[in-house]
Design an enzyme around this catalytic site. Structure first.
Site, PDB file in Angstrom:
ATOM      1  N   ASN A   1       0.733  -0.847   0.048  1.00  0.00           N
ATOM      2  CA  ASN A   1       0.316  -0.199   0.579  1.00  0.00           C
ATOM      3  C   ASN A   1       0.680   0.900  -0.064  1.00  0.00           C
ATOM      4  O   ASN A   1       1.946   1.577  -0.193  1.00  0.00           O
ATOM      5  CB  ASN A   1      -1.198  -0.153   1.243  1.00  0.00           C
ATOM      6  CG  ASN A   1      -0.322  -0.160   2.470  1.00  0.00           C
ATOM      7  OD1 ASN A   1       0.896   0.940   2.865  1.00  0.00           O
ATOM      8  ND2 ASN A   1      -0.775  -0.650   3.252  1.00  0.00           N
ATOM      9  N   LEU A   2       0.459   2.121  -0.657  1.00  0.00           N
ATOM     10  CA  LEU A   2       1.032   4.029  -0.704  1.00  0.00           C
ATOM     11  C   LEU A   2       2.055   4.350   0.649  1.00  0.00           C
ATOM     12  O   LEU A   2       2.959   4.033   0.840  1.00  0.00           O
ATOM     13  CB  LEU A   2       0.251   5.108  -0.619  1.00  0.00           C
ATOM     14  CG  LEU A   2       1.338   6.048  -0.863  1.00  0.00           C
ATOM     15  CD1 LEU A   2       2.010   6.040  -2.037  1.00  0.00           C
ATOM     16  CD2 LEU A   2      -0.557   7.304  -0.699  1.00  0.00           C
ATOM     17  N   ALA A   3       1.172   3.430   2.539  1.00  0.00           N
ATOM     18  CA  ALA A   3       2.236   3.769   3.360  1.00  0.00           C
ATOM     19  C   ALA A   3       3.235   2.657   3.555  1.00  0.00           C
ATOM     20  O   ALA A   3       4.760   3.067   3.927  1.00  0.00           O
ATOM     21  CB  ALA A   3       1.596   3.565   4.559  1.00  0.00           C
ATOM     22  N   GLU A   4       3.123   1.105   2.740  1.00  0.00           N
ATOM     23  CA  GLU A   4       4.484   0.441   2.881  1.00  0.00           C
ATOM     24  C   GLU A   4       5.533   1.381   2.174  1.00  0.00           C
ATOM     25  O   GLU A   4       6.510   0.937   1.713  1.00  0.00           O
ATOM     26  CB  GLU A   4       3.478  -0.494   3.109  1.00  0.00           C
ATOM     27  CG  GLU A   4       3.194  -1.148   3.581  1.00  0.00           C
ATOM     28  CD  GLU A   4       2.190  -2.441   3.315  1.00  0.00           C
ATOM     29  OE1 GLU A   4       1.973  -3.280   4.763  1.00  0.00           O
ATOM     30  OE2 GLU A   4       1.954  -3.062   1.751  1.00  0.00           O
TER      31      GLU A   4
ATOM     32  N   ASP B   1      -6.411  -7.664   0.715  1.00  0.00           N
ATOM     33  CA  ASP B   1      -6.137  -9.029   0.276  1.00  0.00           C
ATOM     34  C   ASP B   1      -7.059 -10.227  -0.608  1.00  0.00           C
ATOM     35  O   ASP B   1      -7.591 -10.916  -1.240  1.00  0.00           O
ATOM     36  CB  ASP B   1      -7.175  -9.477   1.443  1.00  0.00           C
ATOM     37  CG  ASP B   1      -5.973 -10.116   3.677  1.00  0.00           C
ATOM     38  OD1 ASP B   1      -4.770 -10.064   2.983  1.00  0.00           O
ATOM     39  OD2 ASP B   1      -6.621 -10.197   4.120  1.00  0.00           O
TER      40      ASP B   1
END
Length: 477
Positions: free
Chosen positions: A195-198, A264
């Site tokens: 995701n963007l944060a990761e 998921d």
């Protein structure tokens, strides 16, 4: 190519990763405890669902695929409950049950659709390593169309490279939902889905899409990963592949209710699509639709084929009809991002007749979306003379927009549609009659952009001018 639902029932997907059991206690609350400033929840319903890699496998099964699930659990009742839930949903379970360990369990207390607290029951799996899964994992690779590694940093996928190498040796694409800041542990993967944060935790903040693409390409090369799909919440998702044009898709959610498990659903839909033979951008488009559906549900949830089919139908219908030029350009960009071919034609269409209808159906068959550019009233008057058009432009466009073959109608005011064609740059530009392609307005711009120009035949015996003459010569009644 237009996105259609593939034969999901032919997709066999191997899912490996961290397994957990999600428990939900639902109840009402209308008072504060006298013991502490906390709400008192009267529990009325208890629900259990597979989480982690189990939810990925459940999503594959919900689409009609054939999931094989490998992971680590304890030797306890929670593992039995997890296996029962999964097997009843059509998931083949291959658990490595570790003595003395507890199956990871997460308990959520919910009231009035709000999560009040989450309690985690987990001690981890000391000494666990991804290679420990190879005895269950390797025999299942034969016949699988895709592998998903669902990493929640709980130990099952500690150093997943042996699993990636085994899959690549078997010729099976590997998709990984990563955890942590070291993406190099997924070296050799076909695709990872941070995701963007990761993603930004690894590459730094990305102020715009160009920065995201540039840093994503560099990261993919550095880590030996073929592609990254960055999920960006309300901003949609971006597919980055070194050496290829990026693909950005807008989010499709109408209402965000709960993002639990959305990642998921994305990776499960991607893998199931790829396992049927879909190209990555097409599988991405389906995953984007599935994400928009699942965030409208509470907790870890799945998406059915019927829900995807309905979302596809709604997507196809959305934005159809008469558009302004800026609206049209936005719709075209979105359609192209979904792999659709754009066809364009133009005309006055003053009195619509059977010849027009047949011609537009022919034009639509050349691609996935048909644009009709329509001369406005002043333009028709300059071309046809006083007394024309018979019908004003808004009425002409409304009639065209009602045809099943026509997706978008846009007006233009110039004598020729060359400017608007140059703005759209369709994949196929069509015109009816006995023209030479080189004489068609917009020909040079379309061909220079890699498109083609095609001349279609008109239906014999159908003519707007002839219709007007017949009406003018008809006796008064």
């Amino acid at each position: 190519m237009k996105i259609t639902l593939p034969p999901f029932d032919q997709a066999r997907v191997l899912v490996a990763g961290d397994l957990m059991l999600d428990r939900y206690w639902h109840g009402g609350t209308d008072r504060i405890s006298p013991e502490a400033p906390v709400p008192v929840v009267h529990v009325r319903d208890i629900e259990q669902r597979p989480g982690g890699a189990g939810n990925v496998a459940l999503n594959v099964a919900a689409l009609g695929g054939q999931p094989e699930l490998v992971g680590i659990t304890g030797q306890d009742e929670a593992a039995n409950e997890l296996a029962s839930l999964l097997e009843n949903a059509g998931v083949a379970c291959h658990f490595r049950r570790q003595p003395g360990a507890a199956t990871i369990t997460k308990l959520r207390v919910i009231s009035r659709h709000q999560q009040l607290i989450r309690l985690d029951f987990e001690d981890g799996f000391p000494g666990a390593h991804a290679r420990d899964l190879l005895p269950q994992y390797r025999p299942l690779l034969a016949g699988c169309g895709a592998v998903v590694l669902s990493d929640y940093a709980k130990g099952a996928l500690r150093d997943p490279r042996p699993l990636i190498e085994a899959a690549r040796e078997a010729g099976v694409p590997v998709l990984a939902d990563p955890k942590g800041r070291d993406f190099s542990i997924y070296r050799g993967a076909t695709l990872i889905t941070p995701n963007l944060a990761e993603f930004e935790a690894v590459v730094g903040r990305c102020a715009d899409e160009d920065t995201l693409v540039r840093r994503g390409e560099a990261l993919a090369r550095e880590c030996g990963i073929e592609a990254l799909l960055v999920t960006r919440g309300e901003d949609g998702m971006s597919l980055v592949r070194p050496g290829e044009a990026p693909v950005h898709l807008a989010a499709r959610a109408r209402e965000v209710f709960d993002v639990t498990g959305a990642g998921d659903t994305v990776i499960a839909t991607l893998a199931t699509g790829l396992a049927t033979g879909l190209a990555l951008p097409q599988a991405m488009a389906l995953a984007n639709l599935a994400a928009g559906i699942v965030v409208g549900k509470l907790g870890t949830a799945t998406v059915s084929v019927a829900e995807l089919r309905r979302a596809l139908q709604e997507q196809e219908q959305s934005g159809r009809g008469v558009l302004t030029e800026p609206e049209l350009l936005h719709a075209v960009a979105d359609a192209r991002a979904h792999g659709e071919r754009i066809v364009m034609t133009n005309g006055c269409f003053d009195l619509l007749h059977a010849g027009h209808v047949a011609y537009l159906e022919q034009a639509r068959s050349r691609g996935d979306r048909l644009i009709v550019a329509v001369n406005d009233d002043a333009s028709v008057r300059r071309l046809k003379g006083e007394g024309r058009p018979i019908n004003p432009v808004q009425q002409r466009m409304a009639v065209l927009a009602g045809l099943a073959s026509v997706d978008w109608v846009v007006p233009f005011s110039e004598d020729t549609p060359a400017r608007v064609i140059g703005a759209v740059l369709p994949d196929v530009l069509v015109k009816g009659g006995d023209y030479q392609p080189e004489a068609i307005a917009g020909h040079d711009a379309v061909v220079a952009h890699g498109g083609r120009v095609e001349i279609l035949d008109f239906l014999d015996g159908c003519s707007t001018s002839a219709m007007i003459e017949r009406m003018q010569s008809a006796p008064d009644t």
